[in-house]
Structure formats: C-alpha cells, structure tokens
Design an enzyme around this catalytic site. Structure first.
Site, PDB file in Angstrom:
ATOM      1  N   CYS A 143       0.829  -1.204  -0.150  1.00 30.51           N
ATOM      2  CA  CYS A 143      -0.017  -0.107  -0.107  1.00 30.51           C
ATOM      3  C   CYS A 143       0.852   1.266   0.054  1.00 30.51           C
ATOM      4  CB  CYS A 143      -0.747   0.139   1.008  1.00 30.51           C
ATOM      5  SG  CYS A 143      -1.836   1.603   1.487  1.00 30.51           S
ATOM      6  N   CYS A 147      -0.350   4.123   2.248  1.00 33.12           N
ATOM      7  CA  CYS A 147       0.139   3.636   3.640  1.00 33.12           C
ATOM      8  C   CYS A 147       1.527   3.835   3.818  1.00 33.12           C
ATOM      9  CB  CYS A 147      -0.448   2.450   4.043  1.00 33.12           C
ATOM     10  SG  CYS A 147      -1.835   1.720   3.622  1.00 33.12           S
ATOM     11  N   ASP A 148       2.278   3.711   3.074  1.00 33.73           N
ATOM     12  CA  ASP A 148       3.803   3.352   3.616  1.00 33.73           C
ATOM     13  C   ASP A 148       4.574   4.288   2.501  1.00 33.73           C
ATOM     14  OD1 ASP A 148       2.872   1.669   5.326  1.00 33.73           O
ATOM     15  OD2 ASP A 148       3.293  -0.252   3.885  1.00 33.73           O
TER      16      ASP A 148
HETATM   17  C1  LIG Z   1       0.501  -4.133   5.851  1.00 30.13           C
HETATM   18  C2  LIG Z   1      -0.703  -3.200   5.861  1.00 30.13           C
HETATM   19  C3  LIG Z   1      -0.548  -1.944   6.202  1.00 30.13           C
HETATM   20  C4  LIG Z   1      -1.641  -1.141   6.183  1.00 30.13           C
HETATM   21  N1  LIG Z   1      -1.261   0.098   6.628  1.00 30.13           N
HETATM   22  C5  LIG Z   1      -2.415   1.037   6.521  1.00 30.13           C
HETATM   23  C6  LIG Z   1      -2.288   2.111   7.184  1.00 30.13           C
HETATM   24  O1  LIG Z   1      -1.387   2.772   7.611  1.00 30.13           O
HETATM   25  N2  LIG Z   1      -3.393   3.238   7.097  1.00 30.13           N
HETATM   26  C7  LIG Z   1      -4.581   2.770   6.485  1.00 30.13           C
HETATM   27  O2  LIG Z   1      -5.378   3.657   6.397  1.00 30.13           O
HETATM   28  N3  LIG Z   1      -4.767   1.611   5.884  1.00 30.13           N
HETATM   29  C8  LIG Z   1      -3.599   0.742   5.980  1.00 30.13           C
HETATM   30  N4  LIG Z   1      -3.832  -0.490   5.630  1.00 30.13           N
HETATM   31  C9  LIG Z   1      -5.087  -0.868   4.717  1.00 30.13           C
HETATM   32  C10 LIG Z   1      -6.067  -1.171   5.923  1.00 30.13           C
HETATM   33  O3  LIG Z   1      -5.533  -2.248   6.720  1.00 30.13           O
HETATM   34  C11 LIG Z   1      -7.378  -1.895   5.163  1.00 30.13           C
HETATM   35  O4  LIG Z   1      -7.825  -0.573   4.255  1.00 30.13           O
HETATM   36  C12 LIG Z   1      -8.736  -2.076   6.159  1.00 30.13           C
HETATM   37  O5  LIG Z   1      -8.000  -3.010   7.304  1.00 30.13           O
HETATM   38  C13 LIG Z   1      -9.780  -2.653   5.514  1.00 30.13           C
HETATM   39  O6  LIG Z   1     -10.641  -2.856   6.540  1.00 30.13           O
HETATM   40  P1  LIG Z   1     -11.809  -3.821   6.428  1.00 30.13           P
HETATM   41  O7  LIG Z   1     -12.514  -3.834   7.872  1.00 30.13           O
HETATM   42  O8  LIG Z   1     -12.773  -3.561   5.538  1.00 30.13           O
HETATM   43  O9  LIG Z   1     -11.164  -5.369   6.111  1.00 30.13           O
HETATM   44  P2  LIG Z   1      -9.907  -6.282   6.738  1.00 30.13           P
HETATM   45  O10 LIG Z   1      -8.965  -5.539   7.485  1.00 30.13           O
HETATM   46  O11 LIG Z   1      -9.556  -6.928   5.657  1.00 30.13           O
HETATM   47  O12 LIG Z   1     -10.701  -7.124   7.990  1.00 30.13           O
HETATM   48  C14 LIG Z   1     -11.597  -8.223   7.476  1.00 30.13           C
HETATM   49  C15 LIG Z   1     -12.032  -9.180   8.670  1.00 30.13           C
HETATM   50  O13 LIG Z   1     -12.936  -9.936   8.244  1.00 30.13           O
HETATM   51  C16 LIG Z   1     -12.638 -11.131   8.784  1.00 30.13           C
HETATM   52  N5  LIG Z   1     -13.326 -12.192   8.008  1.00 30.13           N
HETATM   53  C17 LIG Z   1     -12.816 -12.642   6.910  1.00 30.13           C
HETATM   54  N6  LIG Z   1     -13.621 -13.874   6.561  1.00 30.13           N
HETATM   55  C18 LIG Z   1     -14.503 -14.189   7.415  1.00 30.13           C
HETATM   56  C19 LIG Z   1     -15.338 -15.155   7.707  1.00 30.13           C
HETATM   57  N7  LIG Z   1     -15.751 -15.906   6.770  1.00 30.13           N
HETATM   58  N8  LIG Z   1     -16.160 -14.841   8.992  1.00 30.13           N
HETATM   59  C20 LIG Z   1     -15.705 -13.931  10.097  1.00 30.13           C
HETATM   60  N9  LIG Z   1     -14.811 -13.156   9.551  1.00 30.13           N
HETATM   61  C21 LIG Z   1     -14.338 -13.195   8.512  1.00 30.13           C
HETATM   62  C22 LIG Z   1     -11.134 -11.223   9.097  1.00 30.13           C
HETATM   63  O14 LIG Z   1     -10.846 -12.093  10.180  1.00 30.13           O
HETATM   64  C23 LIG Z   1     -11.036  -9.702   9.466  1.00 30.13           C
HETATM   65  O15 LIG Z   1     -11.155  -9.445  10.766  1.00 30.13           O
HETATM   66  C24 LIG Z   1      -2.698  -1.388   5.586  1.00 30.13           C
HETATM   67  C25 LIG Z   1      -2.917  -2.609   5.130  1.00 30.13           C
HETATM   68  C26 LIG Z   1      -2.017  -3.741   5.236  1.00 30.13           C
HETATM   69  C27 LIG Z   1      -2.065  -5.203   4.780  1.00 30.13           C
END
Ligand SMILES: Cc1cc2nc3c(=O)[nH]c(=O)nc-3n(C[C@H](O)[C@H](O)[C@H](O)COP(=O)(O)OP(=O)(O)OC[C@H]3O[C@@H](n4cnc5c(N)ncnc54)[C@H](O)[C@@H]3O)c2cc1C
Length: 308
Positions: free
Chosen positions: A134, A137-138
């Site tokens: 990302c 992010c970084d």
């Molecule tokens: C290494 C890294 C660094 C990042 N740094 C930043 C940053 O500095 N700033 C920023 O804004 N964004 C950052 N991001 C992006 C950010 O993390 C994502 O945009 C955000 O986490 C997305 O949120 P979400 O809740 O939509 O999904 P996710 O964070 O993908 O969460 C999905 C959730 O769904 C759950 N899940 C999946 N399948 C199932 C199932 N079948 N049953 C029950 N639960 C399930 C998982 O366990 C998880 O808890 C980073 C991403 C990464 C990988």
C-alpha cells in the site's frame, strides 16, 4: 447451538466491522461481531499507522484495541469464530461456523480483502520492513530512497506514480513485455523521469535481515538471474475480496467485490457490505471505518422501519 435471533450481526473485525459495531452498539442493537481468523483485520498486521485521524498511538494493534474497547463499551459482543456458510434466502438470515449456527435480522458484511502475495522467500518475514502492499499507507517512509513496484496493472502504475512524490527512483518490475494498465496511466508512468522499467522479469526472493536490501530477479525469456539493490518493494499484483462465502447469494462483480448501492445496501434486503469487501478504490482504514459506520446507521433505520 442457539436459536437466539440477533438484531444485527457484523461479520469481520477489521476497521469496518469494529466501526459498525460501535455505531450499532450506540443504537442499542446489541450487535454481535464475529471476528474471523484475523482479529482486527489487515491493519492489525502493521507496525505504523500515521493516517488515521484522531489516533495518536503508533501501531495497528493499538488502533484495533482502542476500536474494540470503544465498541464493547456500547454493548457490542465480540466472538472469535469463522463463518463457513451463510443462508440469505431465509429470514432471519442463518450463518454457520464449524460448530455454531447464528440467526440475525440484519447483517453487515465486513470481511475485507487480501493483497495477492508474490509467494517468494523473504516476503512474509520482511512485510512492514520494506515490503508493502500500500503506497498510500507506507510511501511516506521511503523519502529519497530507491524502491521497486512489482506489477503491470492500473494499481501498479498508480502506486509507482504516487511513490515518485517521495522516492528518488522507482523501478517497475513486470513479468511481461507490456503493461496491462490503461493507456493514460501507462503514458503518465512512462513519461515520469523517476520511473524505470524492467521487463519480462519476476522476483524470486526478497533479501534482507531486518529490512529489505535487495531482490533476486530472473528474466523469464533469457533465464538470466541477478540481484537488484533496493530499499523497499511495493507489491501491486492484485487484491482479492473475501467474497467466496456469498457466491450465488449476493451480486458480486467480476473482480469479486460485493456490489452495493451508495447506501451500502446489497441486493438482499437487510444485508449491507462495508469496507474492502466492496471497495476496490480507496482501501484505507479510515474509509473502511466510515463505510462500517454508514452501514450500521442504515441497518438501524431499516430495522426500525420493519418494526414500524
Ligand atoms: C500491511 C498493511 C498495512 C496497512 N497500513 C495502513 C495504514 O497505515 N493506513 C490505512 O489507512 N490503511 C492501511 N492498510 C489498509 C487497511 O488495513 C485496510 O484498508 C483495512 O484494514 C480494511 O478494513 P476492512 O474492515 O474492510 O477489512 P479487513 O481489515 O480486511 O478485515 C476483514 C475482517 O474480516 C474477517 N473475516 C474474513 N472472512 C471471515 C469469515 N468468513 N467469517 C468471519 N470473519 C471473517 C477477518 O478475520 C478480518 O477481521 C494497511 C494494510 C496492510 C495489509
């Protein structure tokens, strides 16, 4: 097995799920959050979060802990479980994990997405230490450095162009001899003086002990192997939404994202999708959290209408 019918269940415990939990909790919906296998979601894996407004901590896990505690304070229940099957054809909806069935009047899907990995040695170990998925992010951490972007699609070109704001040089490594990105993005990338291209080449290993120092590369046409020195590598080879669970039950686009309208409603009444499961564009913690909050507001209104 419990036949209790919840007002709302939130699938996923990333920023979108936990923000939905906070809003649904404050609306007295007594929400149940089913965490999935990755509690806290993707942001829980990062050691530096500098772009979440109002958060003065440092790490992803710290942010997740604050979000969880805030949601629990307003009555959200957090359950460690993973849903393997859903039935949205019946109402209340039925969700099943390995040992438990859950029933709910409304459902907020916040199961996120995963970055496609290269699958080479060093990638997992050096994630957050020079390996990133990302640029937004970084990118900031790579001021005046030489960095690499792997990929040849729209995302890769967007990342490469964005990274030239910080980096001294950005080298794009692509396994083919032409880009898949749209013509305008290609043009912008190719005329950017900070961007260089290495064609027909794949990464076979990421080098470094505590931080990335270089990449092992292989030309797929000539077989030539060499080491490329770099301070960081951004991998932009695709993004996979975790939507398999909903195939055949919800509208899903050709890239696998759950389709919603602008109020985050899916094609099934009483089911919303928030965060990266429905977002191929912004992919940030704050935008995901915003969608989670919006979905919970929608669910609360819809449940009220059903009662009325
Ligand atoms: C290494 C890294 C660094 C990042 N740094 C930043 C940053 O500095 N700033 C920023 O804004 N964004 C950052 N991001 C992006 C950010 O993390 C994502 O945009 C955000 O986490 C997305 O949120 P979400 O809740 O939509 O999904 P996710 O964070 O993908 O969460 C999905 C959730 O769904 C759950 N899940 C999946 N399948 C199932 C199932 N079948 N049953 C029950 N639960 C399930 C998982 O366990 C998880 O808890 C980073 C991403 C990464 C990988």
């Amino acid at each position: 097995m419990s036949n209790e019918v919840r007002e709302t269940i939130i699938l996923g415990s990333g920023p979108s799920g936990l923000a939905a939990a906070l809003y649904a909790g404050r609306a007295n919906l007594n929400p149940l959050v089913i965490t999935g296998n990755e509690f806290g979601g993707q942001i829980n894996t990062t050691s530096e979060v500098e772009n979440y407004p109002g958060f003065s901590g440092e790490t992803g896990p710290e942010l997740v802990e604050v979000m969880k505690a805030q949601a629990e304070r307003f009555g959200a229940e957090i359950k460690l479980d993973y849903i393997e099957k859903v039935d949205l054809s019946q109402h209340p909806f039925k969700l099943s994990s390995h040992g438990t069935d859950y029933y709910t009047k409304s459902l907020i899907i916040a199961v996120g997405a995963s970055y496609r990995k290269l699958g080479v040695p060093g990638e997992v170990e050096l994630t957050g230490r020079g390996v990133s998925y990302c640029a937004t992010c970084d990118g900031f951490f790579f001021r005046d450095r030489d960095i690499v972007v792997v990929g040849g699609g729209d995302s890769a070109m967007e990342e490469a162009i964005f990274l030239t704001k910080f980096a001294r040089k950005v080298t794009v490594i692509h396994r083919r001899d032409e880009l898949r990105a749209g013509p305008l993005l290609q043009k912008r990338a190719k005329k950017n003086e900070k961007i260089e291209f290495i064609w027909d080449t794949v990464v076979t290993k990421i080098n470094g002990e505590n931080a990335v120092t270089g990449l092992e590369l292989k030309n797929v046409k000539t077989g030539e192997i060499w080491t490329h020195q770099t301070d960081g590598v951004f991998i932009a080879i695709g993004h996979i939404p975790n939507s398999d669970l909903f195939q055949g039950q919800l509208d899903i686009d050709e890239q696998g994202f759950v389709v919603t309208d602008k109020r985050l409603r899916t094609n099934v009444k009483g089911v919303w999708a928030a965060g990266e499961i429905t977002d191929s564009v912004f992919r940030q913690a704050i935008t995901s959290a915003g969608m989670g909050a919006a979905a919970a507001i929608e669910a609360e209104r819809w449940l009220g209408e059903q009662e009325g």
